[in-house]
Design a protein around this motif. Structure first.
Motif, PDB file in Angstrom:
ATOM      1  N   GLU A  49      -2.147  -8.532  -3.757  1.00  0.00           N
ATOM      2  CA  GLU A  49      -2.780  -7.451  -2.636  1.00  0.00           C
ATOM      3  C   GLU A  49      -2.136  -7.870  -1.337  1.00  0.00           C
ATOM      4  O   GLU A  49      -1.820  -6.809  -0.390  1.00  0.00           O
ATOM      5  CB  GLU A  49      -4.247  -7.683  -2.590  1.00  0.00           C
ATOM      6  CG  GLU A  49      -5.070  -6.967  -3.741  1.00  0.00           C
ATOM      7  CD  GLU A  49      -6.500  -7.417  -3.643  1.00  0.00           C
ATOM      8  OE1 GLU A  49      -7.257  -8.053  -2.944  1.00  0.00           O
ATOM      9  OE2 GLU A  49      -7.311  -6.648  -4.497  1.00  0.00           O
ATOM     10  N   ALA A  50      -2.210  -9.263  -0.848  1.00  0.00           N
ATOM     11  CA  ALA A  50      -1.654  -9.689   0.347  1.00  0.00           C
ATOM     12  C   ALA A  50      -0.031  -9.202   0.655  1.00  0.00           C
ATOM     13  O   ALA A  50       0.222  -8.691   1.460  1.00  0.00           O
ATOM     14  CB  ALA A  50      -1.617 -10.826   0.639  1.00  0.00           C
ATOM     15  N   MET A  51       0.721  -9.412  -0.611  1.00  0.00           N
ATOM     16  CA  MET A  51       2.161  -8.876  -0.245  1.00  0.00           C
ATOM     17  C   MET A  51       2.096  -7.523  -0.297  1.00  0.00           C
ATOM     18  O   MET A  51       3.012  -7.043   0.588  1.00  0.00           O
ATOM     19  CB  MET A  51       2.746  -9.070  -1.880  1.00  0.00           C
ATOM     20  CG  MET A  51       2.963 -10.991  -2.123  1.00  0.00           C
ATOM     21  SD  MET A  51       3.449 -11.446  -3.885  1.00  0.00           S
ATOM     22  CE  MET A  51       5.025 -10.673  -3.796  1.00  0.00           C
ATOM     23  N   ARG A  52       1.481  -6.595  -0.916  1.00  0.00           N
ATOM     24  CA  ARG A  52       1.518  -5.088  -0.796  1.00  0.00           C
ATOM     25  C   ARG A  52       1.089  -4.843   0.623  1.00  0.00           C
ATOM     26  O   ARG A  52       1.576  -3.825   0.991  1.00  0.00           O
ATOM     27  CB  ARG A  52       0.837  -4.610  -1.953  1.00  0.00           C
ATOM     28  CG  ARG A  52       1.442  -4.456  -3.454  1.00  0.00           C
ATOM     29  CD  ARG A  52       0.296  -4.031  -4.359  1.00  0.00           C
ATOM     30  NE  ARG A  52       0.124  -2.683  -4.155  1.00  0.00           N
ATOM     31  CZ  ARG A  52       0.892  -1.682  -4.462  1.00  0.00           C
ATOM     32  NH1 ARG A  52       2.038  -1.968  -5.236  1.00  0.00           N
ATOM     33  NH2 ARG A  52       0.602  -0.418  -4.165  1.00  0.00           N
ATOM     34  N   TYR A  53       0.108  -5.396   1.007  1.00  0.00           N
ATOM     35  CA  TYR A  53      -0.618  -5.128   2.361  1.00  0.00           C
ATOM     36  C   TYR A  53       0.562  -5.061   3.572  1.00  0.00           C
ATOM     37  O   TYR A  53       0.535  -4.306   4.324  1.00  0.00           O
ATOM     38  CB  TYR A  53      -1.618  -6.284   2.537  1.00  0.00           C
ATOM     39  CG  TYR A  53      -2.264  -5.665   3.974  1.00  0.00           C
ATOM     40  CD1 TYR A  53      -3.232  -5.028   4.250  1.00  0.00           C
ATOM     41  CD2 TYR A  53      -1.992  -6.637   5.205  1.00  0.00           C
ATOM     42  CE1 TYR A  53      -3.534  -4.687   5.605  1.00  0.00           C
ATOM     43  CE2 TYR A  53      -2.575  -6.484   6.521  1.00  0.00           C
ATOM     44  CZ  TYR A  53      -3.288  -5.450   6.564  1.00  0.00           C
ATOM     45  OH  TYR A  53      -4.036  -5.111   7.901  1.00  0.00           O
ATOM     46  N   SER A  54       1.356  -6.149   3.515  1.00  0.00           N
ATOM     47  CA  SER A  54       2.403  -6.364   4.490  1.00  0.00           C
ATOM     48  C   SER A  54       3.660  -5.500   4.098  1.00  0.00           C
ATOM     49  O   SER A  54       4.205  -4.892   4.982  1.00  0.00           O
ATOM     50  CB  SER A  54       2.585  -7.921   4.696  1.00  0.00           C
ATOM     51  OG  SER A  54       1.589  -8.354   5.507  1.00  0.00           O
ATOM     52  N   LEU A  55       4.187  -5.559   2.842  1.00  0.00           N
ATOM     53  CA  LEU A  55       5.193  -4.819   2.346  1.00  0.00           C
ATOM     54  C   LEU A  55       5.112  -3.340   2.687  1.00  0.00           C
ATOM     55  O   LEU A  55       6.133  -2.915   2.746  1.00  0.00           O
ATOM     56  CB  LEU A  55       5.757  -5.330   0.973  1.00  0.00           C
ATOM     57  CG  LEU A  55       7.125  -4.966   0.378  1.00  0.00           C
ATOM     58  CD1 LEU A  55       7.919  -5.551   1.243  1.00  0.00           C
ATOM     59  CD2 LEU A  55       7.093  -5.325  -1.084  1.00  0.00           C
TER      60      LEU A  55
END
Length: 235
Positions: A87-93
């Motif tokens: 989720e955190a990866m997708r949030y920034s990416l």
């Protein structure tokens, strides 16, 4: 040369009436055209190099490539365990951005006879590494920023520990993505691409730029042109 001088003069005239944001994209368009010309010259030895197309609709090209890159990035990071990390990866990416790095990668490939589909894994990898650097740059121990692209920074949403793990995961995924999705590509070229990406993501590139940024904190004036250039190039 005369054409380039005319283009610069045109940009300067336009600056008088354009907003800063509009002027930025206008200058990017000029730089992009120079970039294409240079790649055409470098690509001369390639037998299947397509002829340069100076009638290119820059805004349409950028819009199409941004959409393609965003779609590929979305598919590259599906939600699965560990859920918080992804989720955190997708949030920034997927938080937006101009996607200049992957677009330049795709354009370079196309100009020497390659295709968007073959260049896309490497293009996505570059954006993953860029996002990794932004997450780290925003951390309290670095720039301590609360906002990135108009949204709370990763560590503000998920905490510092998860933000660090997220940046680590993006760097690892970038290398994995280059190899896993490069079906039918020359293995030697894949290794060379990964070698170059790893070099520029480490102490000879992004890390060096971040260290220079930390070292220059609090300095109100630029002490040397060389130092400013090194910081800008690596960051």
């Amino acid at each position: 040369m005369a054409r380039k001088v005319a283009a610069v003069n045109e940009a300067l005239d336009a600056a008088k009436s354009l907003s800063l944001r509009t002027l930025f994209f206008y200058l990017i368009e000029i730089l992009f055209s120079y970039f294409m010309e240079a790649l055409c010259r470098l690509g001369a030895p390639f037998k299947h190099r397509p002829p340069p197309d100076y009638s290119l609709d820059f805004k349409d090209y950028m819009a199409r490539k941004v959409a393609a890159v965003n779609e590929a990035l979305d598919a590259a990071v599906p939600l699965h365990a560990p859920l918080t990390i992804h989720e955190a990866m997708r949030y920034s990416l997927l938080a937006g951005g101009k996607r200049l790095r992957p677009i330049f990668c795709i354009a370079a490939s196309e100009l020497v006879g390659g295709t968007q589909s073959k260049a896309m894994p490497t293009a996505c990898a570059l954006e993953m590494i860029h996002t990794m650097s932004l997450i780290q740059d925003d951390l309290p121990c670095m720039d301590n920023d609360d906002l990135r692209r108009g949204k709370p920074t990763n560590h503000k949403v998920y905490g510092e520990a998860i933000a660090i793990l997220t940046s680590d995961s993006l760097l690892a995924l970038a290398i994995e993505h280059c190899t896993e999705k490069a079906n039918g590509m020359n293995p030697i070229l894949i290794v060379r691409a990964i070698q170059e990406i790893a070099r520029l993501a480490g102490a000879k590139g992004i890390v060096a730029g971040q260290e220079a940024d930390i070292r220059s904190e609090g300095i109100s004036n630029v002490r040397s042109i060389g130092g400013a250039i090194d910081l800008s190039e690596n960051k």
